[in-house]
Design an enzyme around this catalytic site. Sequence first.
Site, short mmCIF file in Angstrom:
data_model
loop_
_atom_site.label_atom_id
_atom_site.label_comp_id
_atom_site.label_asym_id
_atom_site.label_seq_id
_atom_site.Cartn_x
_atom_site.Cartn_y
_atom_site.Cartn_z
N LYS A 194 2.28 -3.36 7.29
CA LYS A 194 2.49 -3.55 5.85
C LYS A 194 3.95 -3.21 5.48
CE LYS A 194 -0.22 -4.49 3.09
NZ LYS A 194 -0.68 -5.82 2.60
N THR B 288 0.83 -1.20 0.00
CA THR B 288 0.00 0.00 0.00
C THR B 288 0.87 1.26 0.00
OG1 THR B 288 -1.42 1.31 1.45
CG2 THR B 288 -0.13 -0.37 2.52
N ASP B 289 0.31 2.35 -0.53
CA ASP B 289 1.03 3.62 -0.47
C ASP B 289 1.16 4.13 0.96
OD1 ASP B 289 -1.63 4.35 -0.06
OD2 ASP B 289 -1.66 5.93 -1.60
N GLU B 290 0.37 3.54 1.87
CA GLU B 290 0.40 4.03 3.26
C GLU B 290 1.75 3.77 3.93
OE1 GLU B 290 -3.20 3.50 5.55
OE2 GLU B 290 -4.41 3.38 3.73
N TYR C 134 -1.60 -0.41 11.14
CA TYR C 134 -1.82 -1.06 9.84
C TYR C 134 -0.65 -0.81 8.90
CZ TYR C 134 -3.34 -1.41 4.96
OH TYR C 134 -3.39 -1.68 3.61
P1 NAD Z 1 -10.09 -6.82 2.61
O1 NAD Z 1 -10.02 -6.55 4.07
O2 NAD Z 1 -11.32 -6.48 1.85
O3 NAD Z 1 -9.82 -8.38 2.34
C1 NAD Z 1 -8.83 -9.09 3.03
C2 NAD Z 1 -9.05 -10.57 2.76
O4 NAD Z 1 -7.99 -11.30 3.40
C3 NAD Z 1 -10.36 -11.12 3.32
O5 NAD Z 1 -10.98 -11.99 2.39
C4 NAD Z 1 -9.93 -11.90 4.57
O6 NAD Z 1 -10.79 -12.98 4.89
C5 NAD Z 1 -8.54 -12.38 4.15
N1 NAD Z 1 -7.67 -12.65 5.30
C6 NAD Z 1 -7.46 -11.83 6.37
N2 NAD Z 1 -6.61 -12.44 7.22
C7 NAD Z 1 -6.27 -13.64 6.67
C8 NAD Z 1 -5.42 -14.69 7.07
N3 NAD Z 1 -4.75 -14.65 8.24
N4 NAD Z 1 -5.30 -15.76 6.26
C9 NAD Z 1 -5.98 -15.83 5.07
N5 NAD Z 1 -6.80 -14.86 4.66
C10 NAD Z 1 -6.95 -13.77 5.45
O7 NAD Z 1 -8.82 -6.10 2.00
P2 NAD Z 1 -8.61 -5.39 0.58
O8 NAD Z 1 -9.06 -3.99 0.68
O9 NAD Z 1 -9.12 -6.26 -0.48
O10 NAD Z 1 -7.02 -5.35 0.52
C11 NAD Z 1 -6.30 -6.45 -0.03
C12 NAD Z 1 -4.81 -6.13 0.03
O11 NAD Z 1 -4.54 -4.94 -0.69
C13 NAD Z 1 -4.29 -5.91 1.46
O12 NAD Z 1 -3.02 -6.51 1.56
C14 NAD Z 1 -4.19 -4.40 1.57
O13 NAD Z 1 -3.16 -4.03 2.45
C15 NAD Z 1 -3.85 -4.02 0.14
N6 NAD Z 1 -4.29 -2.67 -0.30
C16 NAD Z 1 -5.58 -2.28 -0.15
C17 NAD Z 1 -5.98 -1.03 -0.63
C18 NAD Z 1 -7.41 -0.57 -0.52
O14 NAD Z 1 -7.71 0.59 -0.89
N7 NAD Z 1 -8.36 -1.40 -0.10
C19 NAD Z 1 -5.04 -0.19 -1.24
C20 NAD Z 1 -3.71 -0.63 -1.36
C21 NAD Z 1 -3.36 -1.88 -0.90
P1 TYD Z 2 -10.63 4.43 4.58
O1 TYD Z 2 -11.65 4.01 3.56
O2 TYD Z 2 -10.68 3.81 5.94
O3 TYD Z 2 -9.20 4.22 3.91
P2 TYD Z 2 -7.71 4.68 4.43
O4 TYD Z 2 -7.80 5.15 5.82
O5 TYD Z 2 -6.94 3.41 4.31
O6 TYD Z 2 -7.28 5.75 3.47
O7 TYD Z 2 -10.75 6.00 4.78
C1 TYD Z 2 -10.54 6.89 3.69
C2 TYD Z 2 -10.57 8.30 4.25
O8 TYD Z 2 -11.89 8.58 4.72
C3 TYD Z 2 -9.65 8.50 5.44
O9 TYD Z 2 -9.09 9.82 5.36
C4 TYD Z 2 -10.57 8.41 6.65
C5 TYD Z 2 -11.89 8.94 6.11
N1 TYD Z 2 -13.12 8.37 6.71
C6 TYD Z 2 -14.14 9.21 7.21
O10 TYD Z 2 -14.02 10.44 7.15
N2 TYD Z 2 -15.25 8.64 7.74
C7 TYD Z 2 -15.42 7.28 7.83
O11 TYD Z 2 -16.46 6.82 8.37
C8 TYD Z 2 -14.40 6.43 7.30
C9 TYD Z 2 -14.53 4.94 7.35
C10 TYD Z 2 -13.26 7.02 6.75
#
Ligand code: NAD
Ligand code: TYD
Length: 339
Positions: free
Chosen positions: A157, A125-127, A153
Amino acid sequence: MNIIVTGGAGFIGSNFVFHMLKAHPEYRIICLDKLTYAGNLSTLEPVMANPNFRFVKADICDRDAVFQLFEEEHPDIVVNFAAESHVDRSIEDPGIFLQTNIVGTQVLMDACRKYGIKRYHQVSTDEVYGDLPLDRPDLFFTEETPLHTSSPYSSSKAAADLLVQAYHRTYGLPITISRCSNNYGPYHFPEKLIPLMIANALADKPLPVYGEGINVRDWLYVEDHCKAIDLIIHNGREGEVYNIGGHNEMRNIDIVKIICKELNKPESLITYVTDRKGHDMRYAIDPTKIHNELGWLPETKFADGIKLTIQWYLENRSWWETIISGEYQNYYEKMYSNR
Ligand code: NAD
Ligand code: TYD
């Protein structure tokens, strides 16, 4: 080609499973997922009967289960999406984030070392780069930006990324890492900003915006992220990190206002609530490397992607209504009541 996709029952992982089965119908895709609160087997229903798809319920931290799966499937590629992914939950309880995101990554890579692999890809992630100031719009995250994390988090990562790079340097494991900005699209779990606001607006419930709502995220349609990973696992250079993002920076408050407008709901639903602890101000990706090396460019403009996403939530109410009617209610109560 046999590909293990971990976390394939979650948001991005499921979109990736669908993308791969469609783009590479000759590949075998094995999804390994623990089905935590964020994983939904119903999401994978459309591909369950596909002979080139297999679902295995297991924890990536469970060494025996992971090694057993490698023994059975001899994967060519592993793409690790499995993670605890929600910043707010990591602030409440960091332990499981360290376990899954760091130890789970180690277990997967140990299996790759033992059984051999063509590519281990870590979805990051970019985070991991921390945040950028709002008053420096000229600054972006490049692959050279130092890791500087804010939340449990993002720290977990970043720790995993360092471990992946260590396995490359020390053991010669053929790895790649991608660091993507915020995704949005179908199957996004309703605790995250965009689906939460859509669900609340549809129910005429308050829209809880943290702080002043001026934090900036760089939003990318999930399908574009999946296509980028597909390119990296096939054509990306071993040992390299690739940033993925679409130069689509938006303030949270502006996103929430767009959702109100699209759903024809009043902005008076917007409620400013106590800010997130350690809240990152701005994320912004410089995607020059993946563009120059692999020819990747985002295809979906935010104006179109947000409409597609809202439409999906309108047409798939049972998917998210089932989620928010269960355990999620306790979570919502804990995080938002008296906030
Ligand atoms: P999500 O929370 O929707 O899904 C996570 C999945 O992983 C779920 O299906 C969960 O059951 C499974 N999981 C959790 N713990 C597990 C374990 N111990 N063993 C096996 N499976 C397990 O997450 P997402 O938003 O789809 O993100 C997926 C990946 O992408 C993550 O690694 C996250 O850090 C990365 N990512 C997410 C975003 C975003 O905007 N959502 C952006 C950049 C990177
Ligand atoms: P989020 O979807 O949790 O992603 P991330 O924190 O990984 O970027 O949140 C996106 C942005 O929205 C973040 O700045 C926090 C804000 N946010 C709210 O303002 N209200 C909410 O209820 C949630 C879940 C997030």
